[in-house]
Design an enzyme around this catalytic site. Structure first.
Site, short mmCIF file in Angstrom:
data_model
loop_
_atom_site.label_atom_id
_atom_site.label_comp_id
_atom_site.label_asym_id
_atom_site.label_seq_id
_atom_site.Cartn_x
_atom_site.Cartn_y
_atom_site.Cartn_z
N CYS A 79 0.83 -1.20 0.00
CA CYS A 79 0.00 0.00 0.00
C CYS A 79 0.87 1.26 0.00
CB CYS A 79 -0.99 -0.03 1.17
SG CYS A 79 -2.32 1.18 0.98
N HIS A 172 -3.15 -5.31 1.71
CA HIS A 172 -2.51 -5.48 3.01
C HIS A 172 -2.40 -6.94 3.44
CE1 HIS A 172 -2.34 -1.21 3.86
NE2 HIS A 172 -3.54 -1.12 3.33
N GLU A 174 -0.66 -8.08 5.63
CA GLU A 174 -0.46 -8.14 7.08
C GLU A 174 -1.78 -8.14 7.85
OE1 GLU A 174 -0.14 -5.57 5.21
OE2 GLU A 174 -0.58 -3.68 6.25
#
Lengths: 190, 302
Positions: A79, A172, A174
């Site tokens: 991002c 994302h 994560e």
């Protein structure tokens, strides 16, 4: 063991640290240049790219990171991290920091405001299960240049790319428990 | 991976709503009342701005009913800013929230700083696509807001006072109870749910993970880089600064200093550097004088 430095100026860096450690590598939060000693690879996390740009300058991180990346250190940018690595940024700020020149053109917040943020399934070669990707006010990749492999797309827009030792995602990884992309990055590190 | 078509595209999932809060971590969200202030905030490195008609310090002075902002003012800020824009609505005022959502604001703050519209119920936040942040003074309040759909919790503190003492009380209370719950056995968790007036599944989740299910930010009375460092060291994921910036002598350098302090909150050398020569912070209000200055806003919300 591979040590991954996770840029920890702002954003979702703690989640990246947890993901890297869950893959069996060592992770270190990086705020200042002297913390880069002994790092084998870098993660540039999601967050606000404007705030991160200012903090990169304030903490003296811009030049050391540029030098390491130019020297071939593997980087995983997600991002805001993808924006920092792009050759060309649209709808950015004039004082926005650029850490590399990966030949992609990205538009900040290209998918719109938070109300347009979304999740989507990305097919992955060699896996039955798609990858569930979370896009938050994501950058849109509007053009890719020579030497850039597009690894996944949403509605024909590239969302995961590889260029040399750089892996970059508009979403994302994560924010989910799926570690496949962090593992792919660690394979790139070797 | 392949380039073939993708599917199952969905918006406004809890992961997407909480995701933006994750992106704001380690950052500073600044109160602004017009486009000029929003520009100063973005230039100083704010991760988001909170658009409101009057900063809390002025709401205290002016008295009267404090409501959501004029849509034109919010749109003016959205035009000038590339960072997320948040806006406040009154507690329980779901019609204000519907209007703010229609403006495509990035986060809605159901805020005790404005005059409450409902003395019994908060907004059903699951009914909205835009995520909500809510204030809390303790863990029970935080979990009730989360059970109503809040995707970020902030301490209430005492907005508009320039006095960090109440925010510290709230952070210590929330994180202190979380620590105790991680030490509790299964049977004791039922007691915690009863005492906190909070749903048992959320108490059980905290016992397992040791943290709030959503990010916890600090708000209310922060005025200096040292205040930001204190909040972060007490376990906040990020900070809101309201009156503290634009009620100070020289807002731009103070805003930037608080941004640097929030990132480098554990580094005293950086904190010394950014704290030098910032001019006079907002004067502030002691809690012993709070009744003469609009009373305790943190008591609003149930």
């Amino acid at each position: 063991m591979t040590t991954v430095g996770v840029l920890a100026l702002q954003g979702a860096f703690q989640r990246h640290i947890e993901a890297v450690e869950a893959c069996g590598a060592s992770a270190r939060a990086i705020k200042l240049p002297d913390e880069l000693d002994g790092v084998d690879a870098l993660v540039l996390p999601g967050g606000e790219s404007t705030a991160m740009s200012l903090l990169l300058g304030a903490n003296g991180m811009t030049e050391p990171l540029r030098d390491l990346i130019a020297g071939g250190m593997p980087v995983f940018g997600t991002c805001a991290g993808m924006i920092l690595m792009a050759e060309k940024v649209l709808d950015g700020r004039s004082d926005q920091v650029q850490l590399s020149n990966v030949p992609i053109t990205v538009r900040r917040n290209g998918y719109g405001r938070q109300i347009a943020s979304f999740e989507a399934d990305l097919p992955i070669d060699g896996h039955d299960e798609p990858y569930r990707a979370v896009f938050i006010r994501a950058p849109k990749v509007e053009a890719v240049g020579d030497g850039v492999d597009v690894l996944a797309s949403v509605d024909d827009d590239p969302v995961l790319i590889r260029s040399g030792r750089v892996l970059a995602a508009a979403f994302h990884p994560e924010l989910t428990d799926d570690l496949r992309l962090h593992k792919l990055f660690l394979e790139l590190v070797g | 991976m392949s380039n073939e078509g993708t599917n199952s595209r969905t918006t406004s999932t809890m992961r997407v709503k909480r995701g933006l809060a994750e992106m704001l971590k380690g950052g500073v969200i600044m109160d602004v009342v017009n486009a000029e202030q929003a520009k100063i905030a973005e230039d100083a490195g704010a991760v988001a701005v909170m658009a409101l008609e009057r900063v809390p310090a002025d709401i205290r002075v002016d008295g009267g009913v404090a409501r959501m902002s004029d849509p034109a003012m919010i749109e003016g800020i959205q035009e000038i800013c590339s960072i997320p824009v948040m806006a406040k609505v009154r507690i329980g005022h779901f019609a204000e929230a519907q209007i703010i959502q229609a403006l495509n604001v990035d986060y809605i703050d159901e805020s005790e700083v404005l005059t409450p519209a409902d003395e019994t119920y908060h907004i059903d936040k699951f009914a909205f696509d835009v995520p909500f942040v809510c204030g809390a003074t303790n863990l029970g309040e935080a979990l009730r807001r989360i059970s109503e759909g809040a995707c970020m919790i902030r301490s209430k503190g005492e907005a508009g006072t320039g006095n960090v003492v109440e925010a510290v009380r709230h952070l210590r209370s929330i994180n202190g109870d979380i620590k105790k719950i991680t030490q509790a056995d299964e049977a004791e968790l039922f007691g915690w749910a009863k005492d906190l007036q909070a749903p048992l599944p959320l108490i059980q989740e905290i016992a397992e993970t040791g943290k709030l299910p959503v990010p916890l930010f600090c708000a209310g009375g922060l005025a200096t880089p040292a205040d930001a460092s204190l909040a972060m060291q007490l376990g906040a994921d990020a900070v809101f600064v309201g009156s503290g910036i634009f009620k100070s002598d020289d807002p731009a350098p103070r805003a930037r200093a608080i941004v640097e302090a929030t990132t480098n909150y554990m580094n005293p050398d950086v904190l010394v550097k950014v704290s030098r020569n910032l001019g006079t912070p907002m004067t502030g209000i002691g809690m012993d004088q709070i009744d003469e200055h609009g009373g305790r806003l943190a008591e609003r919300g149930w």
